[in-house]
Design a protein around this motif. Sequence first.
Motif, PDB file in Angstrom:
ATOM      1  N   GLY A  36       0.804  -1.214   0.000  1.00 14.22           N
ATOM      2  CA  GLY A  36       0.000   0.000   0.000  1.00 14.22           C
ATOM      3  C   GLY A  36       0.835   1.261   0.000  1.00 14.22           C
ATOM      4  O   GLY A  36       0.311   2.350  -0.142  1.00 14.22           O
ATOM      5  N   HIS A  37       2.152   1.132   0.137  1.00 15.06           N
ATOM      6  CA  HIS A  37       3.047   2.276   0.046  1.00 15.06           C
ATOM      7  C   HIS A  37       3.590   2.309  -1.370  1.00 15.06           C
ATOM      8  O   HIS A  37       4.197   1.346  -1.831  1.00 15.06           O
ATOM      9  CB  HIS A  37       4.203   2.150   1.034  1.00 15.06           C
ATOM     10  CG  HIS A  37       3.778   2.256   2.463  1.00 15.06           C
ATOM     11  ND1 HIS A  37       4.485   2.968   3.389  1.00 15.06           N
ATOM     12  CD2 HIS A  37       2.711   1.753   3.130  1.00 15.06           C
ATOM     13  CE1 HIS A  37       3.887   2.892   4.567  1.00 15.06           C
ATOM     14  NE2 HIS A  37       2.803   2.149   4.426  1.00 15.06           N
ATOM     15  N   ALA A  52      -4.594   2.374   2.901  1.00 16.01           N
ATOM     16  CA  ALA A  52      -5.036   1.362   3.859  1.00 16.01           C
ATOM     17  C   ALA A  52      -4.999  -0.009   3.164  1.00 16.01           C
ATOM     18  O   ALA A  52      -5.219  -0.098   1.953  1.00 16.01           O
ATOM     19  CB  ALA A  52      -6.449   1.662   4.346  1.00 16.01           C
ATOM     20  N   PRO A  53      -4.730  -1.076   3.904  1.00 13.42           N
ATOM     21  CA  PRO A  53      -4.646  -2.408   3.290  1.00 13.42           C
ATOM     22  C   PRO A  53      -5.881  -2.794   2.467  1.00 13.42           C
ATOM     23  O   PRO A  53      -5.745  -3.360   1.384  1.00 13.42           O
ATOM     24  CB  PRO A  53      -4.464  -3.344   4.484  1.00 13.42           C
ATOM     25  CG  PRO A  53      -3.804  -2.497   5.519  1.00 13.42           C
ATOM     26  CD  PRO A  53      -4.400  -1.120   5.331  1.00 13.42           C
ATOM     27  N   ALA A  57      -5.763  -3.474  -1.569  1.00 10.84           N
ATOM     28  CA  ALA A  57      -6.215  -4.748  -2.132  1.00 10.84           C
ATOM     29  C   ALA A  57      -7.289  -4.527  -3.193  1.00 10.84           C
ATOM     30  O   ALA A  57      -7.277  -5.183  -4.242  1.00 10.84           O
ATOM     31  CB  ALA A  57      -6.744  -5.652  -1.021  1.00 10.84           C
ATOM     32  N   ALA A  58      -8.207  -3.591  -2.957  1.00 15.58           N
ATOM     33  CA  ALA A  58      -9.251  -3.295  -3.944  1.00 15.58           C
ATOM     34  C   ALA A  58      -8.644  -2.690  -5.205  1.00 15.58           C
ATOM     35  O   ALA A  58      -9.050  -3.027  -6.326  1.00 15.58           O
ATOM     36  CB  ALA A  58     -10.283  -2.345  -3.342  1.00 15.58           C
ATOM     37  N   THR A  63      -7.139  -3.442 -10.862  1.00 14.46           N
ATOM     38  CA  THR A  63      -6.108  -3.351 -11.898  1.00 14.46           C
ATOM     39  C   THR A  63      -5.952  -4.679 -12.620  1.00 14.46           C
ATOM     40  O   THR A  63      -5.908  -4.734 -13.846  1.00 14.46           O
ATOM     41  CB  THR A  63      -4.757  -2.938 -11.266  1.00 14.46           C
ATOM     42  OG1 THR A  63      -4.927  -1.679 -10.614  1.00 14.46           O
ATOM     43  CG2 THR A  63      -3.671  -2.811 -12.305  1.00 14.46           C
ATOM     44  N   VAL A  64      -5.902  -5.758 -11.871  1.00  8.65           N
ATOM     45  CA  VAL A  64      -5.714  -7.083 -12.453  1.00  8.65           C
ATOM     46  C   VAL A  64      -6.898  -7.477 -13.334  1.00  8.65           C
ATOM     47  O   VAL A  64      -6.726  -8.039 -14.404  1.00  8.65           O
ATOM     48  CB  VAL A  64      -5.484  -8.131 -11.336  1.00  8.65           C
ATOM     49  CG1 VAL A  64      -5.526  -9.544 -11.887  1.00  8.65           C
ATOM     50  CG2 VAL A  64      -4.171  -7.866 -10.632  1.00  8.65           C
ATOM     51  N   THR A  65      -8.105  -7.160 -12.903  1.00  7.23           N
ATOM     52  CA  THR A  65      -9.294  -7.566 -13.646  1.00  7.23           C
ATOM     53  C   THR A  65      -9.726  -6.575 -14.711  1.00  7.23           C
ATOM     54  O   THR A  65     -10.711  -6.788 -15.398  1.00  7.23           O
ATOM     55  CB  THR A  65     -10.483  -7.794 -12.692  1.00  7.23           C
ATOM     56  OG1 THR A  65     -10.790  -6.559 -12.031  1.00  7.23           O
ATOM     57  CG2 THR A  65     -10.167  -8.876 -11.674  1.00  7.23           C
ATOM     58  N   GLY A  66      -8.994  -5.456 -14.835  1.00  9.62           N
ATOM     59  CA  GLY A  66      -9.368  -4.451 -15.832  1.00  9.62           C
ATOM     60  C   GLY A  66     -10.529  -3.591 -15.392  1.00  9.62           C
ATOM     61  O   GLY A  66     -11.237  -3.026 -16.227  1.00  9.62           O
TER      62      GLY A  66
END
Length: 71
Positions: A36-37, A52-53, A57-58, A63-66
Amino acid sequence: MRPDPQPPVATRHWRKSSYSNNEGGGCIEVDDANPGHVRDSKDPGGPHLEFAPTAWAAFVAATVTGGFGTV
């Protein structure tokens, strides 16, 4: 953005994100020790952003799923 807590920037383990655009220097680096940094790879001594963690994660999942669409 908050002041940089420990550890100092010099002892962090920054790596270039595999999702960064390597053309034209549009890259970010992530701190493996502190997910997160992130920082701008062109300004390693400059400020960094701290998410924030759950927010990080979101962001990574979108990003991965486009989830952000195309630019």
